[in-house]
Motif scaffolding. Structure first.
Motif, PDB file in Angstrom:
ATOM      1  N   GLY A 299       4.346  14.868   5.122  1.00 19.90           N
ATOM      2  CA  GLY A 299       2.854  14.079   4.598  1.00 19.90           C
ATOM      3  C   GLY A 299       2.302  12.807   4.939  1.00 19.90           C
ATOM      4  O   GLY A 299       1.721  12.512   5.430  1.00 19.90           O
ATOM      5  N   GLU A 300       3.454  12.737   3.671  1.00 17.51           N
ATOM      6  CA  GLU A 300       3.325  10.896   3.555  1.00 17.51           C
ATOM      7  C   GLU A 300       3.131   9.840   4.616  1.00 17.51           C
ATOM      8  O   GLU A 300       2.925   9.357   4.834  1.00 17.51           O
ATOM      9  N   TYR A 301       4.651  10.356   5.364  1.00 24.04           N
ATOM     10  CA  TYR A 301       5.561   9.963   6.379  1.00 24.04           C
ATOM     11  C   TYR A 301       4.514   9.499   7.266  1.00 24.04           C
ATOM     12  O   TYR A 301       3.807   8.368   7.485  1.00 24.04           O
ATOM     13  N   LEU A 302       3.772  10.727   7.850  1.00 26.71           N
ATOM     14  CA  LEU A 302       2.549  10.478   9.315  1.00 26.71           C
ATOM     15  C   LEU A 302       1.538   9.991   8.990  1.00 26.71           C
ATOM     16  O   LEU A 302       1.024   8.540   9.805  1.00 26.71           O
ATOM     17  N   ASN A 303       1.004  10.070   7.905  1.00 26.78           N
ATOM     18  CA  ASN A 303       0.098   9.238   6.726  1.00 26.78           C
ATOM     19  C   ASN A 303       0.395   7.600   6.819  1.00 26.78           C
ATOM     20  O   ASN A 303      -0.695   6.828   7.261  1.00 26.78           O
ATOM     21  N   GLY A 304       1.348   7.757   6.192  1.00 24.14           N
ATOM     22  CA  GLY A 304       1.562   6.115   6.366  1.00 24.14           C
ATOM     23  C   GLY A 304       1.872   5.569   7.220  1.00 24.14           C
ATOM     24  O   GLY A 304       1.568   3.805   7.730  1.00 24.14           O
TER      25      GLY A 304
ATOM     26  N   VAL B 283       6.616   0.975   6.008  1.00 27.39           N
ATOM     27  CA  VAL B 283       8.859   0.775   5.583  1.00 27.39           C
ATOM     28  C   VAL B 283       8.868   2.256   5.470  1.00 27.39           C
ATOM     29  O   VAL B 283       8.145   2.720   4.617  1.00 27.39           O
ATOM     30  N   ASP B 284       9.505   2.731   5.929  1.00 32.57           N
ATOM     31  CA  ASP B 284      10.288   4.377   5.704  1.00 32.57           C
ATOM     32  C   ASP B 284      10.447   4.260   4.103  1.00 32.57           C
ATOM     33  O   ASP B 284      11.447   3.745   3.579  1.00 32.57           O
TER      34      ASP B 284
ATOM     35  N   VAL C 245       2.856  -0.868   4.205  1.00 29.76           N
ATOM     36  CA  VAL C 245       3.161   0.345   4.053  1.00 29.76           C
ATOM     37  C   VAL C 245       3.608   1.015   3.607  1.00 29.76           C
ATOM     38  O   VAL C 245       4.918   1.050   4.362  1.00 29.76           O
ATOM     39  N   ILE C 246       4.411   1.513   2.191  1.00 32.59           N
ATOM     40  CA  ILE C 246       5.305   2.541   2.314  1.00 32.59           C
ATOM     41  C   ILE C 246       5.161   3.704   1.545  1.00 32.59           C
ATOM     42  O   ILE C 246       4.190   3.920   0.667  1.00 32.59           O
ATOM     43  N   PRO C 247       4.784   4.794   2.641  1.00 38.00           N
ATOM     44  CA  PRO C 247       4.341   5.906   2.094  1.00 38.00           C
ATOM     45  C   PRO C 247       5.176   7.241   0.872  1.00 38.00           C
ATOM     46  O   PRO C 247       6.222   6.642   0.258  1.00 38.00           O
ATOM     47  N   GLY C 248       4.711   7.174   0.088  1.00 35.81           N
ATOM     48  CA  GLY C 248       4.609   8.120  -1.457  1.00 35.81           C
ATOM     49  C   GLY C 248       5.347   9.458  -0.866  1.00 35.81           C
ATOM     50  O   GLY C 248       5.536   9.491  -0.704  1.00 35.81           O
TER      51      GLY C 248
ATOM     52  N   VAL D 216       0.686  -0.940   0.175  1.00 32.67           N
ATOM     53  CA  VAL D 216       0.156   0.147   0.328  1.00 32.67           C
ATOM     54  C   VAL D 216       1.174   0.866   0.376  1.00 32.67           C
ATOM     55  O   VAL D 216       1.846   1.297   0.936  1.00 32.67           O
ATOM     56  N   VAL D 217       0.764   1.996  -0.507  1.00 33.26           N
ATOM     57  CA  VAL D 217       1.229   3.569  -1.220  1.00 33.26           C
ATOM     58  C   VAL D 217       0.267   4.921  -0.850  1.00 33.26           C
ATOM     59  O   VAL D 217      -0.478   4.626  -1.609  1.00 33.26           O
ATOM     60  N   PRO D 218       0.876   5.107   0.154  1.00 38.19           N
ATOM     61  CA  PRO D 218      -0.400   6.303   0.948  1.00 38.19           C
ATOM     62  C   PRO D 218       0.083   7.198   0.036  1.00 38.19           C
ATOM     63  O   PRO D 218       1.665   8.000   0.268  1.00 38.19           O
ATOM     64  N   SER D 219      -0.866   9.115   0.214  1.00 36.63           N
ATOM     65  CA  SER D 219      -0.349  10.513  -0.320  1.00 36.63           C
ATOM     66  C   SER D 219      -0.790  10.427   1.108  1.00 36.63           C
ATOM     67  O   SER D 219      -0.945   9.983   2.141  1.00 36.63           O
TER      68      SER D 219
END
Ligand code: ASP
Length: 441
Positions: A115-120, A132-133, A166-169, A35-38
């Motif tokens: 933004g992506e880091y925290l949402n991830g 996974v950062d 989950v890897i942030p985008g 999963v890659v979140p914005s």
């Protein structure tokens, strides 16, 4: 087991309610493992995206102002999501570190990436997936160029024993350890890279529209969704102004033959648009045209000179002038003694007089003029290839609508027909071509 990579855009993760929809979608299919979140996007039309709030924290800090008020609002967005979801999670440690780094002027990309880091972190916690950062696996060289091979290798190594991730985008890290982002909308690119690395069978890109539309819905009411589009067609339509996906999101999956499926988080039962390679695309979707897109803001330099076609080097002289003035052209339709250079008006701004006088001096034309307010319109479709009568239908539609055509161009691939028309005819032209092909077929 085959796997799917699912990327969710900002509007799909704007609040807890959207998070729940996202979790339902992921849990509905066990193949949706990556999963890659914005970052959280807009909840309503005049809301502010978290990424923009972070950029403004950066600006404030860079100009020596306090970020406290703005940063407080960002914390509220995330804490609101956490409490509405009812999960046991505190981001206090992360907030403190980020606030410290923002004050220490850690860079514009660093700010935006949080933004992506925290949402991830929130999404991973909510789903029970591993976080996974992106800074561990997405690499840029010291000039800021993305490093595909190193990244692919790092992702494969990092996730090899993990079930669900989950890897942030949007961001990664340079070799010297600085956080760097892709350009805006870049989570699409991360999703595509992850899909390539894990050899996904499909890259699902979840957003807030049910796919790529045949024409701009602001111009054509109830424009239909394109079911299947090839990468090449997508490139043509995106270039001419149709946007759903980041342009750079295509290349990582394209070479690996992984299709991209654009889906709607708010309407998961809709099939969306499938973006496929040329070979697969030929069999499906037998409509003549796939989409219509266009842009305003072009101008034409019309040049006329008797016996021009016999003069060797004539075009070269003109192209040299464009080159020297750092101008890129869109089209050069020509006749025996005439040629036209179509280019964007914005690029010519401030240079028009100089360019015209250089052309006059160099080739001494009989006639030279610049025509402004031109729109270009592209009718794109792999179904046009070797299909007779497509151009005739485009021109018939325009003629019935009493629209004057200023320029025509068809590439040898027969994938598109481009027409130049007056800007004031733009919307009507799109509507009449849409009616001719889509409504009628
Ligand atoms: N959050 C970033 C932006 O607003 C990246 C993305 O959403 O893809 O551009």
């Amino acid at each position: 087991m085959s796997v799917k990579v699912v990327k969710f855009g900002g509007s799909s993760l704007a609040d807890a309610n959207q998070f729940r929809k996202v979790a339902d979608i992921i849990k509905a299919d066990p193949e949706r493992k990556f999963v890659v979140p914005s970052a959280p996007g807009k909840r309503y039309s005049d809301d502010i995206k978290v990424t923009d709030m972070l950029y403004s924290c950066y600006e404030l800090s860079a100009s020596g102002k306090s970020i406290s008020e703005q940063f407080e609002k960002i914390k509220e967005r995330y804490n609101g999501i956490i409490s509405d979801l009812g999960i046991e999670l505190s981001l206090q440690k992360e907030f403190d570190e980020i606030e410290y780094c923002l004050k220490a002027k850690s860079g514009r990309d660093y700010a935006a990436s949080r933004g992506e880091y925290l949402n991830g972190i929130i999404l991973a916690n909510y789903l029970g997936f591993e976080f996974v950062d992106a800074a561990e696996v997405i690499f840029f060289d010291d000039n800021g160029a993305f490093m595909l091979d190193k990244t692919i290798e790092a992702i494969r190594e990092r996730v090899k024993d993990l079930e669900n991730v989950v890897i942030p985008g949007f961001y990664g890290i340079t070799l010297n350890g600085t956080i760097k982002t892709f350009s805006r909308g870049g989570s699409d690119v991360t999703g595509s890279i992850v899909a390539r690395a894990v050899r996904a069978k499909i890259y699902e890109n979840w957003t807030d529209v049910s796919g790529f539309l045949v024409a701009d819905p602001r111009i054509v009411d109830n424009a239909k969704v394109i079911k299947t589009i090839t990468y090449k067609e997508l490139r043509e339509l995106s270039y001419m102004g149709a946007t759903v996906l980041h342009e750079d999101a295509i290349f990582p999956v394209r070479t690996a033959g992984i299709p991209i499926n654009i889906r709607n988080t708010n309407d998961p039962s809709a099939e969306g648009t499938m973006i496929v390679s040329e070979e697969t695309g030929e069999e499906i979707n037998k409509t003549t045209i796939t989409g219509i897109a266009g842009k305003k803001g072009f101008c034409a330099i019309n040049i006329e000179k008797a016996m021009m076609n016999g003069e060797i080097g004539f075009v070269k002289k003109i192209l040299d002038i464009l080159y020297k003035n750092n101008l890129s052209f869109e089209h050069i339709p020509s006749g025996i003694d005439t040629m036209t250079i179509v280019l964007s008006s914005a690029s010519l701004e401030g240079k028009e007089e100089a360019v015209i006088s250089q052309i006059r001096k160099e080739i001494q034309p009989d006639h030279l003029e610049v025509e402004h307010n031109i729109a270009l319109l592209a009718v794109v479709g792999r179904g046009m290839y070797k299909t007779r009568g497509t151009a005739a239908r485009v021109f018939a539609a325009l003629s019935h609508a009493r629209i004057n055509i200023k320029m025509i161009d068809q590439g040898s691939s027969e994938l598109n027909i481009i027409v130049g028309i007056g800007e004031s005819d733009f919307e009507d032209a799109i509507r009449c071509i849409y009616n001719m092909f889509i409504e009628a077929e």
